[in-house]
Design a protein around this motif. Structure first.
Motif, short mmCIF file in Angstrom:
data_model
loop_
_atom_site.label_atom_id
_atom_site.label_comp_id
_atom_site.label_asym_id
_atom_site.label_seq_id
_atom_site.Cartn_x
_atom_site.Cartn_y
_atom_site.Cartn_z
N TYR B 32 1.09 -1.17 0.33
CA TYR B 32 -0.13 0.45 -0.20
C TYR B 32 0.42 0.89 -0.06
CZ TYR B 32 -3.32 -2.91 0.99
OH TYR B 32 -3.87 -4.12 1.53
N PHE B 34 1.54 5.36 0.72
CA PHE B 34 0.60 6.78 0.72
C PHE B 34 1.47 8.18 0.57
CE2 PHE B 34 -2.47 4.19 3.20
CZ PHE B 34 -1.57 2.72 3.48
N TYR B 36 1.21 11.60 2.98
CA TYR B 36 0.85 12.84 3.73
C TYR B 36 1.52 14.29 3.94
CZ TYR B 36 -0.91 8.68 6.23
OH TYR B 36 -2.04 7.49 6.00
N LEU B 44 0.38 14.93 10.52
CA LEU B 44 0.26 14.71 9.07
C LEU B 44 -1.17 14.13 8.39
CD1 LEU B 44 3.06 13.96 10.07
CD2 LEU B 44 2.61 11.77 8.49
N PHE B 90 5.54 13.34 3.04
CA PHE B 90 6.04 11.84 3.27
C PHE B 90 5.09 11.43 2.38
CE2 PHE B 90 8.78 13.40 6.96
CZ PHE B 90 7.84 14.37 7.39
N ASN B 98 -0.36 -2.46 10.10
CA ASN B 98 0.59 -2.48 11.80
C ASN B 98 2.09 -2.42 11.00
OD1 ASN B 98 -1.64 -2.80 13.36
ND2 ASN B 98 -1.45 -4.53 13.46
N MET B 100 3.70 0.48 8.80
CA MET B 100 4.15 1.52 7.69
C MET B 100 5.10 1.96 8.43
SD MET B 100 1.98 4.93 7.26
CE MET B 100 0.60 4.13 6.11
N PHE B 102 7.87 4.98 6.89
CA PHE B 102 7.93 6.98 6.17
C PHE B 102 9.34 6.49 5.64
CE2 PHE B 102 3.69 8.97 7.19
CZ PHE B 102 3.16 7.36 8.76
N GLY B 103 9.26 8.08 4.75
CA GLY B 103 10.32 8.39 4.17
C GLY B 103 10.50 9.14 5.43
N ALA B 104 12.26 10.19 4.74
CA ALA B 104 12.78 10.98 5.91
C ALA B 104 11.88 12.13 5.33
CB ALA B 104 13.73 11.31 5.45
#
Lengths: 110, 112
Positions: B32, B34, B36, B44, B90, B98, B100, B102-104
């Motif tokens: 998945y 995303f 944000y 976010l 992001f 549960n 996920m 994130f990039g920096a």
């Protein structure tokens, strides 16, 4: 739609003091809940998640703990804060495979 | 383990110019995906998501993103940037509810 509340919005604490951050969710029942920490200039790090009352999974070893005393309440705690605990703490709730975030708590440990 | 890379730490564009924010992920299957957005001191806000189907997804505020499986990318685009788009963006990937990652983040500055 759900609404996520976090408090306090900001907090300044001395090193070695205890911590309690609260997250509550409205508009949903039995959500998966998450605690993230965001350090300055960095992405989000998942700290804990919970799939139900009393069920906590820890992602990163640390001096923080989490509890879920009620269905829509998620608490982040520490007995003794470290300088490295400073950051922006975000609570999130899952809905339809999407995580929605609260407004966050800015914690500064001095 | 899955991971997310946002190669650009900071991008500056002029108001009215087009925007593309890059996101690459590493994962064995199709996760998945995303995007944000975060304004200073705020939580976010979800811009858009991709689960399956049409690889070009539309989001809020005029943003869109395209999933390219061959490039393991999910770049965010907007044809004309507004000053209010200045924020941190992001990209995130999730293999399950549960997990996920994130990039920096990419900080966007909009010049008048």
């Amino acid at each position: 739609s759900q609404t996520i509340h976090q408090w306090p919005a900001t907090l300044v604490q001395p090193v070695g003091s205890p911590l309690s951050l609260e997250c509550t969710v409205e508009g949903t029942s039995n959500p998966n809940l998450y605690w993230y920490r965001q350090a300055a200039g960095r992405g989000l790090q998942l700290l804990f998640y919970s799939v139900g009352i009393g069920q906590i999974s820890s992602e990163v070893p640390q001096n923080l703990s989490a509890s879920r005393p009620q269905d829509r309440q998620f608490i982040l705690s520490s007995k003794k804060l470290l300088l490295s605990d400073s950051g922006f703490y975000l609570c999130a709730s899952l809905a339809g495979s999407v995580q929605f975030f609260g407004p966050g708590t800015r914690l500064t440990v001095l | 383990a899955q991971s997310v890379t946002q190669p650009d730490i900071h991008i500056t564009v002029s108001e009215g110019a087009s925007l593309e924010l890059r996101c690459n992920y590493s994962y064995g299957a199709t996760p998945y995906l995303f995007w944000y957005v975060q304004s200073p001191g705020q939580g976010l806000q979800l811009l858009l998501k991709y689960f399956s189907g049409d690889t070009l997804v539309q989001g809020i505020k005029g943003f869109e993103a395209e999933f390219k499986r061959s490039q393991s990318s999910f770049n965010l685009r907007k044809p004309s940037v507004h000053w209010s788009d200045a924020a941190e963006y992001f990209c995130a990937v999730a293999s399950n509810n549960n997990d996920m990652r994130f990039g920096a983040g990419t900080r966007l500055t909009v010049k008048p």
